[in-house]
Design a protein around this motif. Structure first.
Motif, PDB file in Angstrom:
ATOM      1  N   GLY A 158       0.940  -0.883   0.037  1.00  0.00           N
ATOM      2  CA  GLY A 158      -0.108  -0.262   0.152  1.00  0.00           C
ATOM      3  C   GLY A 158       1.178   1.513  -0.014  1.00  0.00           C
ATOM      4  O   GLY A 158       1.886   1.477  -0.288  1.00  0.00           O
ATOM      5  N   GLN A 159       0.245   2.660   0.340  1.00  0.00           N
ATOM      6  CA  GLN A 159       1.148   3.200   0.807  1.00  0.00           C
ATOM      7  C   GLN A 159       2.462   3.701   1.466  1.00  0.00           C
ATOM      8  O   GLN A 159       2.325   2.744   1.898  1.00  0.00           O
ATOM      9  N   THR A 160       3.507   4.859   0.778  1.00  0.00           N
ATOM     10  CA  THR A 160       4.396   4.845   1.213  1.00  0.00           C
ATOM     11  C   THR A 160       4.136   5.491   2.375  1.00  0.00           C
ATOM     12  O   THR A 160       5.931   5.019   3.070  1.00  0.00           O
ATOM     13  N   TYR A 161       3.493   5.996   2.863  1.00  0.00           N
ATOM     14  CA  TYR A 161       3.233   7.435   3.793  1.00  0.00           C
ATOM     15  C   TYR A 161       2.346   7.751   4.296  1.00  0.00           C
ATOM     16  O   TYR A 161       1.107   7.425   3.569  1.00  0.00           O
ATOM     17  N   TYR A 162       1.983   7.742   6.035  1.00  0.00           N
ATOM     18  CA  TYR A 162       0.482   7.122   6.261  1.00  0.00           C
ATOM     19  C   TYR A 162       1.025   7.040   7.300  1.00  0.00           C
ATOM     20  O   TYR A 162       2.603   7.221   8.054  1.00  0.00           O
ATOM     21  N   SER A 163      -0.171   7.441   8.251  1.00  0.00           N
ATOM     22  CA  SER A 163      -0.404   7.797  10.016  1.00  0.00           C
ATOM     23  C   SER A 163      -1.333   6.322  10.666  1.00  0.00           C
ATOM     24  O   SER A 163      -2.612   6.488   9.673  1.00  0.00           O
ATOM     25  N   PHE A 164      -1.369   6.023  11.595  1.00  0.00           N
ATOM     26  CA  PHE A 164      -2.439   5.227  12.610  1.00  0.00           C
ATOM     27  C   PHE A 164      -2.006   5.299  13.453  1.00  0.00           C
ATOM     28  O   PHE A 164      -1.200   6.155  14.194  1.00  0.00           O
ATOM     29  N   ASP A 165      -3.320   4.843  14.560  1.00  0.00           N
ATOM     30  CA  ASP A 165      -2.902   5.007  15.599  1.00  0.00           C
ATOM     31  C   ASP A 165      -3.390   3.866  16.472  1.00  0.00           C
ATOM     32  O   ASP A 165      -3.858   2.458  16.012  1.00  0.00           O
ATOM     33  N   HIS A 166      -2.559   3.608  17.665  1.00  0.00           N
ATOM     34  CA  HIS A 166      -2.677   2.438  18.672  1.00  0.00           C
ATOM     35  C   HIS A 166      -2.945   2.846  20.060  1.00  0.00           C
ATOM     36  O   HIS A 166      -1.697   3.322  20.167  1.00  0.00           O
ATOM     37  N   LYS A 167      -3.520   2.534  20.154  1.00  0.00           N
ATOM     38  CA  LYS A 167      -4.047   2.479  22.139  1.00  0.00           C
ATOM     39  C   LYS A 167      -3.027   3.928  22.139  1.00  0.00           C
ATOM     40  O   LYS A 167      -2.868   4.425  23.194  1.00  0.00           O
ATOM     41  N   GLY A 168      -4.270   5.136  21.529  1.00  0.00           N
ATOM     42  CA  GLY A 168      -3.537   6.050  22.400  1.00  0.00           C
ATOM     43  C   GLY A 168      -2.392   6.761  21.141  1.00  0.00           C
ATOM     44  O   GLY A 168      -2.211   8.201  22.233  1.00  0.00           O
ATOM     45  N   TRP A 169      -1.676   6.210  20.505  1.00  0.00           N
ATOM     46  CA  TRP A 169      -0.189   6.899  20.269  1.00  0.00           C
ATOM     47  C   TRP A 169      -0.495   7.301  18.773  1.00  0.00           C
ATOM     48  O   TRP A 169      -1.350   6.225  18.644  1.00  0.00           O
ATOM     49  N   ARG A 170       0.068   8.183  17.756  1.00  0.00           N
ATOM     50  CA  ARG A 170      -0.030   7.907  17.326  1.00  0.00           C
ATOM     51  C   ARG A 170       1.393   7.573  16.484  1.00  0.00           C
ATOM     52  O   ARG A 170       2.392   8.514  16.885  1.00  0.00           O
ATOM     53  N   PHE A 171       1.593   6.858  15.526  1.00  0.00           N
ATOM     54  CA  PHE A 171       2.463   6.366  14.862  1.00  0.00           C
ATOM     55  C   PHE A 171       2.610   7.014  13.276  1.00  0.00           C
ATOM     56  O   PHE A 171       1.706   7.077  12.559  1.00  0.00           O
ATOM     57  N   ILE A 172       3.846   7.819  12.912  1.00  0.00           N
ATOM     58  CA  ILE A 172       3.535   8.307  11.193  1.00  0.00           C
ATOM     59  C   ILE A 172       4.984   7.450  10.406  1.00  0.00           C
ATOM     60  O   ILE A 172       5.826   8.059  11.352  1.00  0.00           O
ATOM     61  N   VAL A 173       4.146   6.955   9.724  1.00  0.00           N
ATOM     62  CA  VAL A 173       5.277   6.511   8.761  1.00  0.00           C
ATOM     63  C   VAL A 173       5.652   7.345   7.748  1.00  0.00           C
ATOM     64  O   VAL A 173       4.761   7.786   6.470  1.00  0.00           O
ATOM     65  N   LEU A 174       7.427   7.558   8.059  1.00  0.00           N
ATOM     66  CA  LEU A 174       7.198   8.471   6.155  1.00  0.00           C
ATOM     67  C   LEU A 174       8.332   7.829   5.272  1.00  0.00           C
ATOM     68  O   LEU A 174       8.863   6.210   5.301  1.00  0.00           O
ATOM     69  N   ASN A 175       7.889   8.798   3.728  1.00  0.00           N
ATOM     70  CA  ASN A 175       8.853   7.773   2.574  1.00  0.00           C
ATOM     71  C   ASN A 175       9.975   8.160   2.613  1.00  0.00           C
ATOM     72  O   ASN A 175       9.907   9.906   2.329  1.00  0.00           O
TER      73      ASN A 175
END
Length: 276
Positions: free
Chosen positions: A127-144
């Motif tokens: 899928g996408q090469t950059y995106y974000s998602f949340d897990h149990k109150g934390w936000r994860f930001i995945v960069l390309n």
């Protein structure tokens, strides 16, 4: 009336406590970077690594350079694509949620890239090469971080605009993690070669870092260097987490053994260990 007000107050308190519990949940995740799958045997080593993860790990993150594609000849590209599918199958079989970052070796070979299809095989599988998602109150930001400009790695204009918008819409107190294959910060060259260079960081890293100055950025997870590094700047912990492949599947690299990172989250705090 008094009883109704009491019940309403109790419900409100319970709701607030419940929300706090959600935000403060503890969890454990694993960060695996620089897998460099290039054969059945290396794929098997990744499988063993995944099976060795702590049973408490509930979330998997990749730091890029998952499968060596960029150095393949056109005739071998179909074999590389099959390895991507096989690697995806390994992650699927863990039955845990996982999120992949793209590395420079995940790109198409140079003679096949045209600036628009560079990430085609990665995108087809993950899928996408950059995106974000949340897990149990934390936000994860995945960069390309393997976009390029003037032959240097960069967070490109379109991605930067997306990131600015995301940060603006993120609560200032929400704890954040960034995953970037190419580091924001590294002492690789000063330590190993006695010189400073921009070759193995992305060029607009300060511009990106400054976006988070009023937010609760806690952790930046990096790959690419195959070294294990811990650098703390302005309260943000940067960790270059070695490599699952170590010295490209030939033992330790400059004293960093093959391994992965396991992170324990405790509310808005965290601890970590490098697992060899």
């Amino acid at each position: 009336m008094k009883n109704s007000m009491t019940r309403a107050l109790c419900f409100l308190l319970l709701t607030l406590c419940s929300l706090d519990t959600i935000l403060a949940q503890e969890f454990k995740f694993a960060f695996l970077t620089d897998l460099h799958v290039h054969s059945d045997s290396t794929l098997g080593q990744v499988e063993l690594r995944l099976k060795s993860l702590s049973p408490q790990v509930e979330l998997l993150l990749s730091g890029g350079d998952n499968v060596d594609i960029d150095n393949l000849k056109s005739a071998d590209l179909s074999a590389g694509e099959q390895r991507i599918k096989s690697l995806k199958g390994l992650f699927d079989r863990t039955k845990k949620p996982y999120h992949m970052a793209i590395g420079n070796h995940d790109r198409l070979p140079r003679d096949l890239r045209d600036g628009t299809n560079d990430f085609a095989l990665f995108e087809k599988a993950f899928g996408q090469t950059y995106y974000s998602f949340d897990h149990k109150g934390w936000r994860f930001i995945v960069l390309n971080s393997v976009e390029t400009k003037d032959n240097h790695y960069v967070i490109g204009d379109k991605q930067l605009a997306w990131l600015k918008d995301l940060v603006e819409k993120t609560g200032k107190d929400q704890p954040l993690v960034i995953i970037s294959h190419v580091p924001f910060l590294s002492v690789y060259y000063p330590v190993l070669e006695g010189r400073y260079t921009a070759a193995d960081t992305f060029t607009n890293q300060k511009q990106v870092f400054d976006l988070f100055k009023d937010h609760s950025l806690k952790l930046v997870l990096q790959g690419h260097m195959h070294l294990y590094e811990e650098i703390k700047v302005k309260g943000v912990q940067f960790i270059t987490a070695g490599a699952v492949s170590g010295n490209w599947w030939h033992g330790a690299f400059e004293g960093t053994a093959p391994g992965h990172l396991e992170v324990d989250v405790h509310g808005k705090d965290f601890s970590w260990s490098y697992v060899k």
